[in-house]
Design an enzyme around this catalytic site. Structure first.
Site, PDB file in Angstrom:
ATOM      1  N   GLN A 125      78.508  76.660  28.413  1.00 55.16           N
ATOM      2  CA  GLN A 125      77.974  75.710  29.388  1.00 55.16           C
ATOM      3  C   GLN A 125      79.113  74.898  29.975  1.00 55.16           C
ATOM      4  OE1 GLN A 125      77.837  72.149  28.399  1.00 55.16           O
ATOM      5  NE2 GLN A 125      77.094  71.483  30.386  1.00 55.16           N
TER       6      GLN A 125
ATOM      7  N   TYR B 135      71.893  57.818  20.672  1.00 57.80           N
ATOM      8  CA  TYR B 135      72.359  58.739  21.715  1.00 57.80           C
ATOM      9  C   TYR B 135      71.486  59.985  21.777  1.00 57.80           C
ATOM     10  CZ  TYR B 135      75.452  61.589  24.567  1.00 57.80           C
ATOM     11  OH  TYR B 135      75.967  62.357  25.568  1.00 57.80           O
TER      12      TYR B 135
ATOM     13  N   GLY C  31      66.921  72.032  22.114  1.00 53.47           N
ATOM     14  CA  GLY C  31      68.082  71.166  21.950  1.00 53.47           C
ATOM     15  C   GLY C  31      67.886  70.197  20.810  1.00 53.47           C
ATOM     16  N   ARG C  32      67.112  69.145  21.060  1.00 53.73           N
ATOM     17  CA  ARG C  32      66.896  68.131  20.021  1.00 53.73           C
ATOM     18  C   ARG C  32      66.353  68.722  18.723  1.00 53.73           C
ATOM     19  NH1 ARG C  32      65.614  65.121  24.714  1.00 53.73           N
ATOM     20  NH2 ARG C  32      66.849  63.205  24.935  1.00 53.73           N
TER      21      ARG C  32
ATOM     22  N   GLY D 197      63.533  71.875  27.549  1.00 51.03           N
ATOM     23  CA  GLY D 197      62.916  70.557  27.723  1.00 51.03           C
ATOM     24  C   GLY D 197      61.537  70.489  27.116  1.00 51.03           C
TER      25      GLY D 197
ATOM     26  N   HIS E 267      67.765  68.291  31.804  1.00 52.23           N
ATOM     27  CA  HIS E 267      68.695  67.757  30.812  1.00 52.23           C
ATOM     28  C   HIS E 267      67.958  67.039  29.682  1.00 52.23           C
ATOM     29  CE1 HIS E 267      73.150  67.793  30.767  1.00 52.23           C
ATOM     30  NE2 HIS E 267      73.017  66.894  29.818  1.00 52.23           N
TER      31      HIS E 267
ATOM     32  N   TYR F 147      80.812  71.884  32.171  1.00 53.10           N
ATOM     33  CA  TYR F 147      80.954  70.637  32.910  1.00 53.10           C
ATOM     34  C   TYR F 147      82.283  70.758  33.652  1.00 53.10           C
ATOM     35  CZ  TYR F 147      77.264  68.295  30.207  1.00 53.10           C
ATOM     36  OH  TYR F 147      76.068  67.931  29.640  1.00 53.10           O
TER      37      TYR F 147
ATOM     38  N   ARG G 142      67.361  63.485  30.275  1.00 54.07           N
ATOM     39  CA  ARG G 142      68.570  62.660  30.216  1.00 54.07           C
ATOM     40  C   ARG G 142      69.349  62.693  31.520  1.00 54.07           C
ATOM     41  NH1 ARG G 142      70.382  61.313  25.241  1.00 54.07           N
ATOM     42  NH2 ARG G 142      72.573  61.554  25.804  1.00 54.07           N
TER      43      ARG G 142
ATOM     44  N   SER H  94      78.467  73.778  24.432  1.00 55.12           N
ATOM     45  CA  SER H  94      78.750  72.732  25.414  1.00 55.12           C
ATOM     46  C   SER H  94      80.245  72.563  25.661  1.00 55.12           C
ATOM     47  CB  SER H  94      78.165  71.400  24.933  1.00 55.12           C
ATOM     48  OG  SER H  94      78.579  70.329  25.756  1.00 55.12           O
TER      49      SER H  94
ATOM     50  N   THR I 263      76.077  73.421  34.610  1.00 52.70           N
ATOM     51  CA  THR I 263      75.089  72.344  34.595  1.00 52.70           C
ATOM     52  C   THR I 263      75.212  71.515  35.866  1.00 52.70           C
ATOM     53  OG1 THR I 263      74.937  72.198  32.189  1.00 52.70           O
ATOM     54  CG2 THR I 263      74.393  70.215  33.429  1.00 52.70           C
TER      55      THR I 263
ATOM     56  N   LYS J 181      72.092  75.707  35.614  1.00 56.37           N
ATOM     57  CA  LYS J 181      71.217  74.955  34.709  1.00 56.37           C
ATOM     58  C   LYS J 181      70.828  73.633  35.365  1.00 56.37           C
ATOM     59  CE  LYS J 181      71.013  73.358  29.887  1.00 56.37           C
ATOM     60  NZ  LYS J 181      70.579  71.952  30.098  1.00 56.37           N
TER      61      LYS J 181
ATOM     62  N   ILE K 265      60.263  71.695  24.254  1.00 61.23           N
ATOM     63  CA  ILE K 265      59.758  72.764  23.388  1.00 61.23           C
ATOM     64  C   ILE K 265      59.690  72.249  21.955  1.00 61.23           C
ATOM     65  CG2 ILE K 265      60.192  75.054  22.434  1.00 61.23           C
ATOM     66  CD1 ILE K 265      59.467  75.276  25.316  1.00 61.23           C
ATOM     67  N   ARG K 266      58.488  72.164  21.424  1.00 60.44           N
ATOM     68  CA  ARG K 266      58.288  71.687  20.052  1.00 60.44           C
ATOM     69  C   ARG K 266      57.366  72.595  19.248  1.00 60.44           C
ATOM     70  NH1 ARG K 266      61.837  69.297  22.028  1.00 60.44           N
ATOM     71  NH2 ARG K 266      62.158  67.041  22.236  1.00 60.44           N
TER      72      ARG K 266
END
Length: 415
Positions: free
Chosen positions: A181, A78, A359-360, A337, A305, A183, A308, A160, A209, A281, A339-340
């Site tokens: 955020q 996921y 995020g991740r 989105g 997203h 929904y 996603r 979230s 969002t 967003k 950013i590393r």
């Protein structure tokens, strides 16, 4: 070459060296001769390239394989997948390579200011934690661990709607109310009650969002879970209890209830319903950025997203210039989105963003080491951002924009 490929190549080289007869010409015994040499070789054989402690982490990407190793297969699937062919997911980061940095020399960088102001608050860092749903599926500390890490490092945090911890508890752990955020619920009554609960909790910003309203296509996730060709919603079955905190006190969804149309008039409705600044967003075009300002949005987040939502094949960093041109400094812009690296943060800020979200990366850190892992991810990005600011001679976000430090390598245009 990817980091995993680099690690594999390094291990192969060390194994070759360990068995090499040429070592004797350097006065060294072959490592296969037994004793400690055999131990070294066994260690090399067992090395999977995954860091064994926080101290070994030198870049954000070190945490991805840790998370994969620690998480249940379903949870990893996921977190790791996007939509369609996962192309936009990957391109979000890869597209940063289209933008080069123009380094300036002989600049006094003895003082570097990474701070940014958003809605009257001066943040020590422009890096915030994006909303990620059900963080307890990645670590038992969940949102509390992430909030404590953000508090310790003085970073902004968004929570979230799909959080596995109530907003009131997260606010307590963070030390002050976090951004929320939203929904929306299918019916306005449910949405309104949720907004009022968040408002009562003291949340300073409402983040609506808008990039998932049409739904999404997740074949790679379904394949990973063995659900291809079905409508099985594994999260609804597995994690129903985790999303209850924000649903408590809200009217249940009536069978057959259809979501009312979400258009720009819905944005007007949200503006009228709350005193919280409203951030949209999912803005990725010049046209929608203009409309956001027209309808009273207090800020926008350039976001798809995390790849996603839809397979647009447009990374957020590629969308940023046209959004920034439309906004023209009237309201704050954030970007998430891909950013590393600290250089990614620098490019986004120099191209018009007032802040960025991750995020991740912090979810990987949380999965591996809880709060400490999130703090380490933040530390790495802070260190890298400060370093590139010094290297480029841009000692503040204002200076980044003034100096036109970014060049599009495809066109030669300075941004």
């Amino acid at each position: 070459m990817t980091r995993s490929e680099t690690l594999t190549g390094r291990r192969q080289f060390l194994k070759m060296l360990a068995t090499s007869p040429f070592l004797k010409y350097a006065g060294l015994p072959p490592l296969l001769a037994g004793g400690s040499g055999a131990t070294v070789l066994r260690a090399l054989e067992e090395d999977d390239g995954i860091i064994g402690s926080l101290e070994e982490a030198i870049e954000v990407m070190d945490f991805e394989p840790v998370a994969k190793k620690m998480l249940l297969h379903e949870h990893w699937a996921y977190l790791a997948t996007g939509v369609d062919d996962d192309a936009t997911l990957g391109w979000n980061h890869e597209a940063f390579s289209n933008y080069q940095l123009r380094m300036r020399r002989l600049v006094d960088f003895s003082s570097v200011d990474m701070s940014t102001e958003l809605f009257g608050v001066r943040w020590k860092t422009p890096i915030g934690l994006c909303p990620v749903g059900s963080l307890k599926t990645f670590h038992t500390q969940g949102e509390i661990g992430a909030a404590k890490a953000a508090r310790a490092k003085e970073n902004m945090m968004m929570l979230s709607t799909s959080a596995s911890t109530a907003v009131e508890e997260v606010n307590e752990a963070y030390g002050e109310p976090v951004w929320y955020q939203l929904y929306t619920r299918p019916d306005w009554e449910g949405t309104y009650k949720l907004i009022k609960r968040v408002e009562s909790a003291g949340c300073p910003v409402l983040v609506f969002t808008i990039d998932l309203l049409a739904g999404r296509n997740t074949p790679t996730l379904e394949r990973a879970l063995g659900l291809e060709g079905t409508d099985a919603a594994f999260c609804a079955n597995c994690h129903a209890g985790l999303t209850k905190p924000m649903r408590a006190g809200l009217p249940p969804r009536k069978p057959g209830t259809r979501r009312e149309p979400h258009t720009w008039e819905y944005v007007d409705r949200l503006k009228d319903a709350t005193s919280m600044p409203l951030v949209l967003k999912g803005i990725v075009t010049h046209e929608d950025a203009e409309l956001a300002v027209e309808h009273g949005a207090d800020g926008v987040i350039v976001s798809n997203h995390g790849g996603r939502g839809s397979e647009s094949l447009r990374s957020t960093i590629e969308c940023l210039p046209e959004v920034a041109a439309a906004i023209a400094g009237r309201i704050p812009i954030l970007l998430d989105g891909g950013i590393r690296r600290g250089t990614d943060v620098f490019k986004a800020l120099a191209m018009g963003a007032d802040g960025v979200g991750i995020g991740r990366p912090y979810a990987w850190g949380l999965a591996g080491y809880g709060q400490d892992g999130v703090e380490k991810v933040i530390d790495i990005l802070h260190r890298e951002l400060e370093l590139v600011m010094k290297q480029a001679g841009a000692t503040s976000i204002t200076e980044m924009r003034r100096g036109r430090y970014v060049m599009d390598r495809r066109t030669g245009e300075r941004l």
